[in-house]
Design a protein around this motif. Sequence first.
Motif, short mmCIF file in Angstrom:
data_model
loop_
_atom_site.label_atom_id
_atom_site.label_comp_id
_atom_site.label_asym_id
_atom_site.label_seq_id
_atom_site.Cartn_x
_atom_site.Cartn_y
_atom_site.Cartn_z
N GLU A 24 0.84 -1.19 0.00
CA GLU A 24 0.00 0.00 0.00
C GLU A 24 0.88 1.25 0.00
O GLU A 24 1.80 1.37 0.81
CB GLU A 24 -0.89 0.02 1.24
CG GLU A 24 -1.87 -1.14 1.32
CD GLU A 24 -2.95 -1.06 0.26
OE1 GLU A 24 -3.23 0.06 -0.22
OE2 GLU A 24 -3.50 -2.11 -0.10
N PRO A 25 0.66 2.20 -0.93
CA PRO A 25 1.50 3.39 -0.99
C PRO A 25 1.30 4.31 0.22
O PRO A 25 0.21 4.33 0.80
CB PRO A 25 1.03 4.07 -2.28
CG PRO A 25 -0.38 3.60 -2.47
CD PRO A 25 -0.42 2.20 -1.93
N GLY A 121 -4.66 -8.74 -2.23
CA GLY A 121 -4.53 -7.29 -2.11
C GLY A 121 -5.86 -6.59 -2.05
O GLY A 121 -6.88 -7.12 -2.44
N ARG A 122 -5.84 -5.38 -1.55
CA ARG A 122 -7.04 -4.56 -1.52
C ARG A 122 -7.12 -3.75 -2.81
O ARG A 122 -6.13 -3.51 -3.49
CB ARG A 122 -7.00 -3.63 -0.31
CG ARG A 122 -6.98 -4.36 1.03
CD ARG A 122 -7.33 -3.40 2.14
NE ARG A 122 -6.33 -2.36 2.30
CZ ARG A 122 -5.38 -2.42 3.21
NH1 ARG A 122 -5.26 -3.47 3.99
NH2 ARG A 122 -4.52 -1.43 3.34
N ALA A 123 -8.30 -3.29 -3.09
CA ALA A 123 -8.49 -2.48 -4.29
C ALA A 123 -7.86 -1.11 -4.07
O ALA A 123 -7.45 -0.75 -2.99
CB ALA A 123 -9.98 -2.35 -4.57
N GLY A 124 -7.81 -0.34 -5.15
CA GLY A 124 -7.28 1.01 -5.02
C GLY A 124 -5.87 1.11 -5.56
O GLY A 124 -5.57 0.60 -6.62
N ASP A 125 -5.02 1.81 -4.80
CA ASP A 125 -3.68 2.10 -5.28
C ASP A 125 -2.65 1.04 -4.91
O ASP A 125 -1.46 1.21 -5.16
CB ASP A 125 -3.20 3.44 -4.72
CG ASP A 125 -4.05 4.60 -5.24
OD1 ASP A 125 -4.57 4.47 -6.37
OD2 ASP A 125 -4.18 5.61 -4.53
N SER A 126 -3.05 -0.06 -4.29
CA SER A 126 -2.08 -1.06 -3.87
C SER A 126 -1.42 -1.70 -5.08
O SER A 126 -2.00 -1.81 -6.16
CB SER A 126 -2.76 -2.13 -3.02
OG SER A 126 -3.72 -2.82 -3.77
N ALA A 127 -0.18 -2.09 -4.89
CA ALA A 127 0.57 -2.81 -5.92
C ALA A 127 0.77 -4.24 -5.46
O ALA A 127 0.90 -4.52 -4.27
CB ALA A 127 1.92 -2.14 -6.15
N VAL A 128 0.76 -5.16 -6.41
CA VAL A 128 1.05 -6.56 -6.13
C VAL A 128 2.26 -6.93 -6.98
O VAL A 128 2.21 -6.87 -8.21
CB VAL A 128 -0.15 -7.47 -6.47
CG1 VAL A 128 0.21 -8.93 -6.16
CG2 VAL A 128 -1.38 -7.05 -5.70
#
Length: 321
Positions: A24-25, A121-128
């Motif tokens: 998460e950023p 991961g969660r939605a939004g700005d998270s990166a995987v």
Amino acid sequence: MDPLGDLLDGVRARTAAFCRAVLEPPWALRIADRAPLAIATPLRGHAWVVPDDGAPTLIRTGDVAIVQGPGAYTVADDPGTRPSLVVHADNRLTTFDGRDVTAEFRLSGNTSALGPRTGTGRAGDSAVVASGTYQVSANVNSRLLSCLPTVLCVPGQDVRSPVMAMLAEEVSRDEPGQQVVLDRLLDLALVATLRAWFARPAADPPGWYRAHGDPLVGPALRLIHDDPARPWTVASLAASAGASRAAFARRFTALVGQPPMTYLTHWRLDLAAEALLHSDDTVGSIARRVGYANGFALTVAFKRVRGTTPRQHRHGAAALG
């Protein structure tokens, strides 16, 4: 086998430290696992690979990056983000003051750091980001690694292989034999990525790679790699390629960057150096395996080219280990 295949034969993902990180950023991880070679691909979002001594490289969803170690580097959402955690071998996590927080992040499910393979991961700005490391046979692969940048990135559309999608699917599972499957998929991912890197329009691949496709030199290279112990001469290699000795020698040297016998010698000594480090075989038996009549002949060539003897090479590596 062709030269690229032989060089990659010394690169293996064995019980690889493969993970699927949900981030998460703002996020940044200091990678200090001392891995000789690593591969990373964003399954969602993007990441920047920031080496200590080079320019940052952006990798987007589906892109594949290969990073040379063993020096440390940073992976982040932005080149300016300061790392909060250090990733060590076996995905051990510490803070910058050395406190081990591996169990804390695994048990809490905190997605701001490396999570379990099966983490979601969660939605939004998270990166995987999926990543894995390789063991590298240094003696054989110095000629491969020396022609690669510290960080290379291949766009996802250029990696013409389903292997990255297979990796993404496999990493979300937890089934028997998963480690072996991941290791083999990592091997395939490396081959596919390097093929794409060398095939790009702006590529300047090494001579041995370009020569592989040459109708005159390519077959001779394959013969050398398939049977290095055979008493090859320029004349016998030229005859196998259906060319005159002089024409063959000129073309081989122009494409590969070394005369045929020099290339053969260096390849034999690379193989011998690797065998000395990874087997208990005598110098004499290794010598015969790579094309020398006896241990004395190998020692003379080894000393002349590498500046040390086979025994010193073996004992020196053992002392360092």
